[in-house]
Design an enzyme around this catalytic site. Structure first.
Site, PDB file in Angstrom:
ATOM      1  N   GLY A   1       0.836  -1.197   0.000  1.00 52.69           N
ATOM      2  CA  GLY A   1       0.000   0.000   0.000  1.00 52.69           C
ATOM      3  C   GLY A   1       0.868   1.242   0.000  1.00 52.69           C
ATOM      4  O   GLY A   1       2.080   1.177   0.184  1.00 52.69           O
TER       5      GLY A   1
ATOM      6  N   GLY B   1       0.739   5.612   1.081  1.00 54.09           N
ATOM      7  CA  GLY B   1       0.059   6.752   1.662  1.00 54.09           C
ATOM      8  C   GLY B   1       0.761   8.033   1.265  1.00 54.09           C
ATOM      9  O   GLY B   1       1.655   8.039   0.420  1.00 54.09           O
TER      10      GLY B   1
ATOM     11  N   VAL C   1       4.609   0.999   1.595  1.00 51.29           N
ATOM     12  CA  VAL C   1       4.959  -0.242   2.279  1.00 51.29           C
ATOM     13  C   VAL C   1       5.030  -1.368   1.255  1.00 51.29           C
ATOM     14  O   VAL C   1       4.113  -1.546   0.449  1.00 51.29           O
ATOM     15  CB  VAL C   1       3.948  -0.593   3.388  1.00 51.29           C
TER      16      VAL C   1
ATOM     17  N   LYS D   1       8.665  -0.334   5.215  1.00 52.24           N
ATOM     18  CA  LYS D   1       8.039   0.985   5.097  1.00 52.24           C
ATOM     19  C   LYS D   1       9.113   1.987   4.677  1.00 52.24           C
ATOM     20  O   LYS D   1      10.114   2.151   5.377  1.00 52.24           O
ATOM     21  CB  LYS D   1       7.415   1.375   6.439  1.00 52.24           C
TER      22      LYS D   1
ATOM     23  N   ASP E   1      -3.429   6.749  18.678  1.00 54.02           N
ATOM     24  CA  ASP E   1      -4.270   6.582  17.484  1.00 54.02           C
ATOM     25  C   ASP E   1      -4.783   5.146  17.392  1.00 54.02           C
ATOM     26  O   ASP E   1      -4.654   4.496  16.354  1.00 54.02           O
ATOM     27  CB  ASP E   1      -3.491   6.959  16.223  1.00 54.02           C
TER      28      ASP E   1
END
Length: 476
Positions: free
Chosen positions: A17, A19, A24, A39, A133
């Protein structure tokens, strides 16, 4: 994005994925004979020392903790182009968000997850680290062997918002997901472990009730939650009382620590669990090195496998105090650098992100702004793409119009309305590029002396309005 053959000494299999701040990759540790998640800081943030330092700090926070319920960092390094990377444990069974989209968990399964996430939080707190979080997308599942049998184990990932407790009293940047953060966190107050306890209790409520306790869309709403809604699902009143205690608006009314909350919830639900306990089953499709979708598979199975392709929504995370409401490969929530503005955008729109303040034409001061797009120059006249710009500018009244778009073929005219609690004007433009699409210009009077300027470009009108309607301004 092309797949690199290796990252450091690790051969790469595929991308998990991406972001706004990191990508990653699923790779393989040939020395230890196991898959790993790597990452890598996004190349457009390499020169930003603040973001770079936060990225490295995440690895350091994770290394402080030895717990099977916290994502492990095995290695760290730097690529030839100076981008740092972290080698982490791979969550081969997706996330809690993935699982809950497919089917609810039983009471036993929920307590199993709550207990393991609670153990991970307690391990963090004992090392003086807050997570800040806790939410479904940050609860990761992986396959482990217990007594010769494979089971699914939960662990916490994404410490991009993590902070050492001894720093929390000096913390001024607000982070977290509104529906899951404690009121004191939403208000920017000094934090302790009871803030993470609140988030865990909100997660527990979600698993037991099938819905989150609150549906906050802004930090200001999270700062002042109303009474806890009843569970309404046949569970005992004692369980509701335990959740209400851990979700107290005043942290002084909560349990002294996470283990106390977990123990109280276990005791309240002891008569509502299965014997023997039913653990979450291992999904064989998710352990494959490459995502596969069988054309004969059921829709639920196909959905599960597709979810696994971004399974490690894992640790893509938004670093440096930016929060993401859903860290999956479909959409992400981004914030400006002052945490004044947020917007949820398609994942493709985070290829280029600028969260730094801007100065409006003719202005004299820098104001909060955030922009995201699918490519450099997405908002240009030649070869336009998709994206959004949001910026604050001074103003005590709405302008009589919005910026013209001479490159566009048609305009629907200025439409008055109300958005974000203030008066607004909106103009739609079509025919702005050869492949169609829509451009929306909106200006909102967000308070007495500030305006919010918004520009959205999208190939689909519904997508454009979904994005523009997701904007929040908790810091204005």
């Amino acid at each position: 994005m092309s797949v690199p053959s290796r990252l450091g000494r690790y051969p790469v299999r595929r991308r998990i994925g991406a972001g706004a701040f990191a990508t990653v990759w699923l790779a393989y540790d040939e020395q230890l004979d196991c898959p790993v998640a790597i990452k890598v800081l996004a190349d457009n943030w390499t020169e930003d020392q603040h973001v770079r330092q936060r990225f490295i700090e995440e690895g350091r926070f994770l290394r402080k903790v030895e717990s099977p319920h916290i994502v492990s960092v095995y290695d760290a390094g730097e690529l030839e182009d100076s981008r740092p990377f972290l080698v982490m444990s791979y969550a081969d069974q997706g996330t809690l968000a993935d699982r809950l989209e497919l089917e609810p968990l039983t009471v036993s399964q929920s307590l199993h997850v709550i207990g393991q996430v609670g153990a991970g939080l307690h391990a963090l707190h004992q090392r003086g680290v807050l997570h800040r979080d806790v939410k479904p997308a940050n609860v990761l599942f992986r396959t482990v062997e217990v007594g010769g049998e494979r089971q699914v184990s939960a662990m916490l990932g994404d410490l991009g918002l993590g902070k050492a407790m001894d720093m929390s009293s000096r913390l001024t940047m607000i982070g977290g997901t509104p529906s899951f953060i404690a009121p004191e966190q939403a208000q920017g107050e000094p934090l302790d472990g009871r803030a993470d306890q609140y988030s865990l209790a909100a997660l527990a409520y979600l698993m037991l009730a099938g819905r989150a306790p609150y549906d906050h869309v802004s930090l200001s709403a999270a700062a002042d939650p109303g009474p806890l809604p009843p569970l309404d699902n046949g569970l005992p009143d004692d369980a509701e009382k335990v959740l209400a205690t851990a979700l107290s608006k005043d942290r002084g009314g909560r349990y002294p620590d996470v283990p106390s909350f977990v123990e109280a919830l276990d005791s309240a639900l002891v008569d509502h669990t299965e014997e023997p306990p039913t653990w979450i089953a291992v999904d064989e499709d998710l352990t494959r090195p490459e995502p596969r979708v069988d054309s004969n598979a059921s829709p639920r199975r196909a959905q599960r496998v597709r979810a696994a392709a971004g399974a490690s929504a894992l640790v893509v995370g938004l670093v440096a105090g930016y929060s993401a409401q859903r860290l999956v490969a479909t959409e992400q929530t981004i914030w400006d650098s002052t945490n004044s503005i947020s917007v949820t955008v398609p994942d493709d729109w985070t290829r280029v992100v600028d969260a730094e303040p801007w100065r409006a034409p003719g202005g004299t001061t820098d104001e909060p702004s955030v922009a995201a797009g699918d490519a450099e120059g997405w908002n240009g006249i030649t070869d336009p793409g998709e994206g959004i710009f949001i910026g604050v500018l001074p103003g005590e009244s709405l302008p009589t119009g919005v910026p013209e778009r001479p490159e566009c073929g048609a305009s629907g005219g200025a439409v008055p309305g109300r958005h974000l609690g203030g008066e607004s004007i909106t103009v739609e433009f079509t025919g702005c590029s050869d492949d169609g699409g829509i451009t929306i210009e909106r200006t909102v009077q967000v308070n007495a002396d500030q305006l919010l300027r918004v520009q959205v470009r999208a190939g689909d009108r519904a997508v454009a309005y979904d994005v523009i309607d997701s904007i929040t301004t908790p810091g204005l």
